[in-house]
Design a protein around this motif. Structure first.
Motif, PDB file in Angstrom:
ATOM      1  N   GLU A   6       0.832  -1.196   0.000  1.00 50.43           N
ATOM      2  CA  GLU A   6       0.000   0.000   0.000  1.00 50.43           C
ATOM      3  C   GLU A   6       0.870   1.251   0.000  1.00 50.43           C
ATOM      4  N   PRO A   7       0.569   2.226  -0.857  1.00 51.97           N
ATOM      5  CA  PRO A   7       1.383   3.425  -0.919  1.00 51.97           C
ATOM      6  C   PRO A   7       1.051   4.383   0.211  1.00 51.97           C
ATOM      7  N   GLN A  54      -3.658  -8.041  -4.989  1.00 51.83           N
ATOM      8  CA  GLN A  54      -2.603  -8.693  -5.767  1.00 51.83           C
ATOM      9  C   GLN A  54      -1.521  -7.738  -6.270  1.00 51.83           C
ATOM     10  N   LEU A  55      -1.551  -6.487  -5.813  1.00 54.76           N
ATOM     11  CA  LEU A  55      -0.482  -5.579  -6.234  1.00 54.76           C
ATOM     12  C   LEU A  55       0.871  -6.110  -5.779  1.00 54.76           C
ATOM     13  N   ILE A  68      -3.371   4.253  -9.665  1.00 55.86           N
ATOM     14  CA  ILE A  68      -4.256   3.112  -9.913  1.00 55.86           C
ATOM     15  C   ILE A  68      -5.634   3.451  -9.367  1.00 55.86           C
ATOM     16  N   VAL A  69      -6.622   3.414 -10.239  1.00 53.40           N
ATOM     17  CA  VAL A  69      -8.017   3.567  -9.824  1.00 53.40           C
ATOM     18  C   VAL A  69      -8.633   2.186  -9.897  1.00 53.40           C
ATOM     19  N   PHE A 257      -4.753 -13.525 -14.076  1.00 50.19           N
ATOM     20  CA  PHE A 257      -5.155 -12.236 -13.502  1.00 50.19           C
ATOM     21  C   PHE A 257      -3.930 -11.495 -12.969  1.00 50.19           C
ATOM     22  N   GLY A 258      -3.212 -12.118 -12.041  1.00 53.63           N
ATOM     23  CA  GLY A 258      -2.052 -11.470 -11.441  1.00 53.63           C
ATOM     24  C   GLY A 258      -0.935 -11.248 -12.435  1.00 53.63           C
ATOM     25  N   ALA A 259      -0.709 -12.219 -13.330  1.00 53.52           N
ATOM     26  CA  ALA A 259       0.362 -12.076 -14.313  1.00 53.52           C
ATOM     27  C   ALA A 259       0.091 -10.901 -15.247  1.00 53.52           C
ATOM     28  N   SER A 260      -1.154 -10.772 -15.678  1.00 54.63           N
ATOM     29  CA  SER A 260      -1.506  -9.663 -16.563  1.00 54.63           C
ATOM     30  C   SER A 260      -1.384  -8.326 -15.851  1.00 54.63           C
TER      31      SER A 260
END
Length: 273
Positions: A6-7, A54-55, A68-69, A257-260
């Protein structure tokens, strides 16, 4: 919610959604670096709760990281199945009512696209400086189908890049798939570069959930020709699309999903978005 990736800056807001179902939850994540003079690039990502979970570690600290929205639903479920089927799937090309394989209303992609561009986008971009010339729209599965449709609509010009991951081309007995190929043959083309992503083992490692209610889904998915995504990429290329097809070897539909998402985020680094 605190996560390792988390930023420093995160803002959430809710929007009402059709009932029954969960309201929308929009999460805006800001990079740690100061904004460029023209503003940050921005990634609009569907299935927002799963995207945030998954970030990659340190994603918002990387050079060139976008805002990222994350567009999701206010529920504890990672994937809100009824809501995403309602919002992400395309209307029927012939105007008939559309339902998902559980008999729930679907086909609301046009309405949802208007919500994104007319409400979510201006509200999110009021929170952080972004470059409107560098907006990417990303989605996976039903979300990938939504992105594919958005890229081929005139209103897709809101975005400068599209990433359609594992789009569910089997949806509604492939009616929309056939409509896309027909439109491309007649001269349609994406309004901006469109990339397709796919797990290399999506068919071989496809899940087979039990129960009578999922049989229509399994039947439609099995009927999709194995080369459908490659065929789509080829037709898009013939239509002048500069994007291409990226296959992640050995990955299932869910793993794609995560790879993309990671591949899309890497694309921002050092490219100007």
């Amino acid at each position: 919610m605190q996560t390792g990736s988390e930023p420093d800056v995160r803002e959430d807001f809710n929007l009402p959604a059709p009932k029954p179902g969960a309201d929308y939850l929009i999460t805006v994540l800001r990079p740690e670096a100061p904004p460029p003079p023209e503003g940050y690039p921005v990634l609009y990502a569907l299935d927002g709760r799963a995207v945030v979970e998954q970030l990659p570690e340190g994603a918002m600290a990387r050079p060139g990281a976008p805002v990222i929205v994350a567009i999701g639903y206010d529920t504890e479920r990672r994937f809100a199945s009824a809501e995403r089927a309602r919002d992400y799937t395309p209307p029927d090309p012939d105007g008939r009512a559309v339902y998902d394989t559980h008999g729930r209303p679907a086909g609301g992609a046009a309405v949802f696209h208007d919500l994104i561009t007319g409400v979510i986008l201006p509200r999110a971009e009021a929170l952080v400086p972004v470059d409107p010339a560098r907006r990417t729209l990303w989605g996976h599965s039903f979300g990938g189908l939504f992105v594919l449709r958005s890229a081929l609509q005139p209103e897709g010009a809101w975005f400068s890049h599209f990433v359609s991951a594992s789009p569910s081309l089997w949806w509604d007995d492939m009616r929309y798939r056939f409509a896309v190929h027909a439109a491309l043959a007649l001269g349609a083309r994406p309004s901006a570069p469109l990339d397709l992503h796919l797990g290399g083992a999506e068919r071989e490692r496809a899940s087979l959930p039990p129960g009578e209610d999922v049989k229509p889904f399994i039947r439609m998915r099995a009927a999709l020709p194995p080369d459908s995504h490659a065929e789509l990429a080829a037709d898009l290329a013939r239509a002048g699309n500069p994007g291409g097809l990226t296959v992640f070897p050995g990955l299932s539909h869910g793993e794609a999903f995560g790879a993309s998402l990671r591949e899309t985020l890497r694309g921002f680094a050092g490219t100007g978005g």
